[in-house]
Design a protein around this motif. Structure first.
Motif, PDB file in Angstrom:
ATOM      1  N   LYS A  24       0.846  -1.198   0.000  1.00  0.00           N
ATOM      2  CA  LYS A  24       0.000   0.000   0.000  1.00  0.00           C
ATOM      3  C   LYS A  24       0.883   1.250   0.000  1.00  0.00           C
ATOM      4  N   SER A  25       0.338   2.345  -0.500  1.00  0.00           N
ATOM      5  CA  SER A  25       1.114   3.585  -0.612  1.00  0.00           C
ATOM      6  C   SER A  25       1.644   4.072   0.738  1.00  0.00           C
ATOM      7  N   GLU A  26       0.905   3.782   1.831  1.00  0.00           N
ATOM      8  CA  GLU A  26       1.336   4.240   3.160  1.00  0.00           C
ATOM      9  C   GLU A  26       2.626   3.567   3.631  1.00  0.00           C
ATOM     10  N   VAL A  27       2.926   2.376   3.124  1.00  0.00           N
ATOM     11  CA  VAL A  27       4.104   1.636   3.590  1.00  0.00           C
ATOM     12  C   VAL A  27       5.180   1.492   2.507  1.00  0.00           C
ATOM     13  N   LYS A  28       4.874   1.939   1.307  1.00  0.00           N
ATOM     14  CA  LYS A  28       5.764   1.811   0.149  1.00  0.00           C
ATOM     15  C   LYS A  28       7.172   2.353   0.440  1.00  0.00           C
ATOM     16  N   GLU A  29       7.240   3.562   0.946  1.00  0.00           N
ATOM     17  CA  GLU A  29       8.541   4.201   1.177  1.00  0.00           C
ATOM     18  C   GLU A  29       9.344   3.457   2.245  1.00  0.00           C
ATOM     19  N   GLU A  30       8.688   3.006   3.296  1.00  0.00           N
ATOM     20  CA  GLU A  30       9.378   2.265   4.361  1.00  0.00           C
ATOM     21  C   GLU A  30       9.959   0.958   3.823  1.00  0.00           C
ATOM     22  N   ASN A  52       5.747  -1.214  -6.584  1.00  0.00           N
ATOM     23  CA  ASN A  52       4.368  -1.181  -7.051  1.00  0.00           C
ATOM     24  C   ASN A  52       3.535  -1.986  -6.052  1.00  0.00           C
ATOM     25  N   PRO A  53       2.214  -1.882  -6.090  1.00  0.00           N
ATOM     26  CA  PRO A  53       1.392  -2.643  -5.152  1.00  0.00           C
ATOM     27  C   PRO A  53       1.598  -4.155  -5.237  1.00  0.00           C
ATOM     28  N   ASP A  54       1.984  -4.662  -6.424  1.00  0.00           N
ATOM     29  CA  ASP A  54       2.117  -6.115  -6.594  1.00  0.00           C
ATOM     30  C   ASP A  54       3.448  -6.571  -7.181  1.00  0.00           C
ATOM     31  N   HIS A  55       4.382  -5.665  -7.409  1.00  0.00           N
ATOM     32  CA  HIS A  55       5.705  -6.059  -7.885  1.00  0.00           C
ATOM     33  C   HIS A  55       6.710  -4.947  -7.619  1.00  0.00           C
ATOM     34  N   LEU A  56       7.978  -5.292  -7.773  1.00  0.00           N
ATOM     35  CA  LEU A  56       9.057  -4.390  -7.395  1.00  0.00           C
ATOM     36  C   LEU A  56      10.092  -4.300  -8.513  1.00  0.00           C
ATOM     37  N   HIS A  57      10.586  -3.083  -8.743  1.00  0.00           N
ATOM     38  CA  HIS A  57      11.706  -2.848  -9.666  1.00  0.00           C
ATOM     39  C   HIS A  57      12.858  -2.283  -8.842  1.00  0.00           C
ATOM     40  N   ILE A  58      14.039  -2.845  -9.028  1.00  0.00           N
ATOM     41  CA  ILE A  58      15.250  -2.323  -8.390  1.00  0.00           C
ATOM     42  C   ILE A  58      16.318  -2.230  -9.465  1.00  0.00           C
ATOM     43  N   PHE A  59      16.901  -1.042  -9.609  1.00  0.00           N
ATOM     44  CA  PHE A  59      18.009  -0.844 -10.534  1.00  0.00           C
ATOM     45  C   PHE A  59      19.229  -0.528  -9.678  1.00  0.00           C
ATOM     46  N   PHE A  60      20.283  -1.336  -9.824  1.00  0.00           N
ATOM     47  CA  PHE A  60      21.432  -1.148  -8.948  1.00  0.00           C
ATOM     48  C   PHE A  60      22.743  -1.360  -9.681  1.00  0.00           C
ATOM     49  N   LYS A  87       6.756  -6.166  11.121  1.00  0.00           N
ATOM     50  CA  LYS A  87       6.215  -4.817  11.347  1.00  0.00           C
ATOM     51  C   LYS A  87       4.722  -4.732  11.017  1.00  0.00           C
ATOM     52  N   LYS A  88       4.170  -5.850  10.504  1.00  0.00           N
ATOM     53  CA  LYS A  88       2.753  -5.903  10.107  1.00  0.00           C
ATOM     54  C   LYS A  88       2.386  -4.755   9.150  1.00  0.00           C
ATOM     55  N   LEU A  89       3.225  -4.603   8.127  1.00  0.00           N
ATOM     56  CA  LEU A  89       3.014  -3.525   7.150  1.00  0.00           C
ATOM     57  C   LEU A  89       1.938  -3.873   6.125  1.00  0.00           C
ATOM     58  N   CYS A  90       1.559  -5.151   6.063  1.00  0.00           N
ATOM     59  CA  CYS A  90       0.541  -5.598   5.112  1.00  0.00           C
ATOM     60  C   CYS A  90      -0.471  -6.469   5.846  1.00  0.00           C
ATOM     61  N   LEU A  91      -1.689  -6.481   5.336  1.00  0.00           N
ATOM     62  CA  LEU A  91      -2.702  -7.371   5.893  1.00  0.00           C
ATOM     63  C   LEU A  91      -2.355  -8.812   5.533  1.00  0.00           C
ATOM     64  N   GLY A  92      -2.450  -9.705   6.495  1.00  0.00           N
ATOM     65  CA  GLY A  92      -2.147 -11.107   6.236  1.00  0.00           C
ATOM     66  C   GLY A  92      -0.652 -11.339   6.081  1.00  0.00           C
ATOM     67  N   LYS A  93      -0.319 -12.564   5.766  1.00  0.00           N
ATOM     68  CA  LYS A  93       1.093 -12.942   5.588  1.00  0.00           C
ATOM     69  C   LYS A  93       1.613 -12.430   4.246  1.00  0.00           C
ATOM     70  N   PHE A  94       2.782 -11.821   4.283  1.00  0.00           N
ATOM     71  CA  PHE A  94       3.415 -11.300   3.068  1.00  0.00           C
ATOM     72  C   PHE A  94       4.525 -12.238   2.623  1.00  0.00           C
ATOM     73  N   SER A  95       4.615 -12.450   1.315  1.00  0.00           N
ATOM     74  CA  SER A  95       5.770 -13.145   0.740  1.00  0.00           C
ATOM     75  C   SER A  95       5.885 -12.770  -0.736  1.00  0.00           C
ATOM     76  N   TRP A  96       7.064 -13.008  -1.264  1.00  0.00           N
ATOM     77  CA  TRP A  96       7.329 -12.752  -2.679  1.00  0.00           C
ATOM     78  C   TRP A  96       7.121 -14.041  -3.460  1.00  0.00           C
TER      79      TRP A  96
END
Length: 155
Positions: A24-30, A52-60, A87-96
């Motif tokens: 969610k946008s509230e936890v995106k930056e953290e 993004n809400p459902d995927h991530l881009h990292i350029f390094f 930190k319970k940043l998302c509802l339910g269990k989070f995984s990639w």
């Protein structure tokens, strides 16, 4: 290691389990800051990140060749999942989701890729994640089987 010099730019893309809208946008930056910290601890430099809400881009900038890209991504996924769940940043269990895409770029493309990653919100207003990912795979001439792509439930 003395006399070892590298300049390698990599974009990583991976998705939330089940492509659930978890970030969610509230936890995106953290979440982005925490993931940047993981990269920094592994002696890598993040040039751009966008959750993004459902995927991530990292350029390094891939500097520390003591860690392989698969090891780095495994660490990022495990540590960030643990952080998000603790930190319970998302509802339910989070995984990639399993798997990821890793794409290399030349130094001359650096600014373009940084802009691409940082402008994901605008980009996805016009194009779905599936369209975007298939275009990247095609542009890099990567052979793939549909059954091994990310779970694209919405399309």
């Amino acid at each position: 290691m003395p006399n070892t010099y590298t300049q390698i730019y990599i974009q990583i893309v991976f998705a939330t389990k089940g492509r659930d809208i978890k970030i969610k946008s509230e936890v995106k930056e953290e979440i982005e800051k925490y993931i940047c910290g993981i990269f920094s601890n592994k002696k890598q430099k993040v040039l751009a990140i966008y959750a993004n809400p459902d995927h991530l881009h990292i350029f390094f900038s891939y500097k520390n060749l003591q860690i392989t890209i698969p090891e780095l991504i495994k660490t990022v996924k495990i540590e960030s999942s643990n952080f998000i769940n603790d930190k319970k940043l998302c509802l339910g269990k989070f995984s990639w989701q399993e798997g990821y895409g890793a794409f290399s770029y030349a130094k001359s493309q650096k600014e373009q890729v940084v802009n691409y990653v940082l402008n994901q919100e605008k980009h996805h207003a016009k194009k779905s994640f599936k369209q975007e990912y298939l275009e990247i795979l095609t542009a890099f001439e990567i052979e793939f089987k549909n059954e091994y792509l990310f779970e694209f439930y919405d399309e």
